[in-house]
Design a protein around this motif. Structure first.
Motif, short mmCIF file in Angstrom:
data_model
loop_
_atom_site.label_atom_id
_atom_site.label_comp_id
_atom_site.label_asym_id
_atom_site.label_seq_id
_atom_site.Cartn_x
_atom_site.Cartn_y
_atom_site.Cartn_z
N GLU A 233 0.82 -1.22 0.00
CA GLU A 233 0.00 0.00 0.00
C GLU A 233 0.86 1.27 0.00
O GLU A 233 0.39 2.34 -0.40
CB GLU A 233 -0.94 -0.01 1.21
N LYS A 234 2.09 1.16 0.44
CA LYS A 234 3.00 2.31 0.48
C LYS A 234 3.69 2.54 -0.87
O LYS A 234 4.31 3.59 -1.06
CB LYS A 234 4.07 2.10 1.56
N PRO A 238 0.10 3.83 -7.16
CA PRO A 238 -0.59 2.53 -7.24
C PRO A 238 -0.72 2.09 -8.70
O PRO A 238 -0.78 2.93 -9.61
CB PRO A 238 -1.97 2.81 -6.64
N SER A 239 -0.75 0.81 -8.91
CA SER A 239 -0.85 0.29 -10.29
C SER A 239 -1.69 -0.98 -10.27
O SER A 239 -2.09 -1.47 -9.20
CB SER A 239 0.54 -0.03 -10.83
N SER A 240 -1.95 -1.49 -11.47
CA SER A 240 -2.71 -2.76 -11.55
C SER A 240 -1.93 -3.87 -10.84
O SER A 240 -2.51 -4.76 -10.23
CB SER A 240 -2.96 -3.13 -13.01
N PHE A 241 -0.60 -3.79 -10.91
CA PHE A 241 0.23 -4.80 -10.25
C PHE A 241 0.03 -4.76 -8.74
O PHE A 241 -0.16 -5.80 -8.10
CB PHE A 241 1.71 -4.58 -10.58
N THR A 242 0.09 -3.54 -8.15
CA THR A 242 -0.05 -3.45 -6.69
C THR A 242 -1.45 -3.88 -6.25
O THR A 242 -1.60 -4.54 -5.22
CB THR A 242 0.23 -2.02 -6.20
N GLN A 247 -4.66 -8.09 -3.54
CA GLN A 247 -5.74 -9.08 -3.62
C GLN A 247 -5.20 -10.49 -3.34
O GLN A 247 -5.80 -11.24 -2.58
CB GLN A 247 -6.38 -9.04 -5.01
N SER A 248 -4.06 -10.82 -3.95
CA SER A 248 -3.50 -12.17 -3.75
C SER A 248 -3.03 -12.35 -2.31
O SER A 248 -3.15 -13.44 -1.73
CB SER A 248 -2.35 -12.42 -4.71
N LEU A 249 -2.50 -11.27 -1.71
CA LEU A 249 -2.06 -11.36 -0.30
C LEU A 249 -3.26 -11.54 0.63
O LEU A 249 -3.18 -12.30 1.61
CB LEU A 249 -1.27 -10.10 0.08
#
Length: 261
Positions: A233-234, A238-242, A247-249
């Motif tokens: 989050e830091k 932000p991007s689609s990757f983050t 979401q996966s985390l």
């Protein structure tokens, strides 16, 4: 038909020995001109009493086998023939030429052949004679990186320690410290790696997002998914990757026993 047979026999007797057995050097040049680097190398190795013209050809073949024919192994071995000849004749290569060949072989072993053990051997040879400061850094860094890629983390860290004692440029210092951090992660020294990367964020704020990605990786390895999410989050912007990473985390966090979201 008899006279013809006798004539043929006599003609063969008169042929020069080079046509009967082949001249290795001429064969090597011909095969090389056809793009057959391995075969050319084999023929060249049979050439005896190598002289200036042979050295010139070997240099050309070593360069072009890599550049033109994309055969790094043949390129490496042509250089190796030159070094072997130098062991037989002190005057075959000048000292500077020898050191340049050793560096070329080290780079070939590292970048093209991925033979890190061999790369270390030739980098060490080059380091025996003080190179220019920037060149010295590159050699020392590649040695440290080679040990890392061979999973010899303690030896890699030893080389890194030596580099950081040298007077090097800011970018080189940053690059070396990142490799140190990667070694700490590989050794699973997470409690040491976390403050190390946090210090890098303070020292190099422009690279904050890059270093935070390593922190995410460390917390994932420790299965501390909430801490990993906080680090993602830091990461700015932000991007689609983050978003996908968060979401996966969260998915992995939900699968942890005793966790309620």
């Amino acid at each position: 038909m008899k006279p013809l047979k006798i004539y043929s026999f006599c003609f063969l007797l008169l042929l020069p020995s080079c046509f009967l057995r082949g001249n290795p050097f001429s064969t090597a040049k011909k095969l090389f001109s056809e793009g057959l680097c391995k075969e050319s190398l084999q023929a060249f190795q049979k050439t005896t009493d190598k002289k200036k013209k042979h050295k010139k050809f070997a240099y050309l073949a070593a360069r072009e086998c890599l550049k033109k024919y994309k055969e790094p192994e043949s390129s490496f071995l042509f250089y190796k023939v030159l070094l072997n000849e130098d062991l037989k004749k002190d005057s075959f290569l000048r000292f500077k030429e020898k050191k340049e060949i050793e560096l070329k072989m080290a780079h070939l072993a590292f970048y093209e052949l991925r033979n890190y053990k061999t790369a270390i051997k030739y980098y060490k040879e080059k380091l025996k004679f003080v190179p220019k400061p920037h060149e010295k850094f590159n050699i020392q860094y590649q040695m440290a990186n080679s040990f890392f890629l061979l999973n010899k983390y303690d030896q890699s860290l030893e080389e890194i320690k030596k580099i950081l004692l040298e007077k090097i440029r800011p970018y080189e210092k940053q690059k070396t410290k990142v490799l140190k951090g990667r070694n700490l992660i590989a050794k699973k020294k997470f409690d040491e790696a976390i403050p190390f990367f946090e210090q890098l964020i303070v020292a190099y704020p422009k690279k904050e997002s890059f270093f935070r990605e390593y922190l995410v990786l460390i917390y994932e390895e420790k299965k501390e998914f909430q801490a990993a999410i906080r680090e993602v989050e830091k990461i700015q912007p932000p991007s689609s990757f983050t978003r996908q990473k968060i979401q996966s985390l969260y998915e992995r966090l939900k699968n942890q026993p005793g966790v309620r979201l």
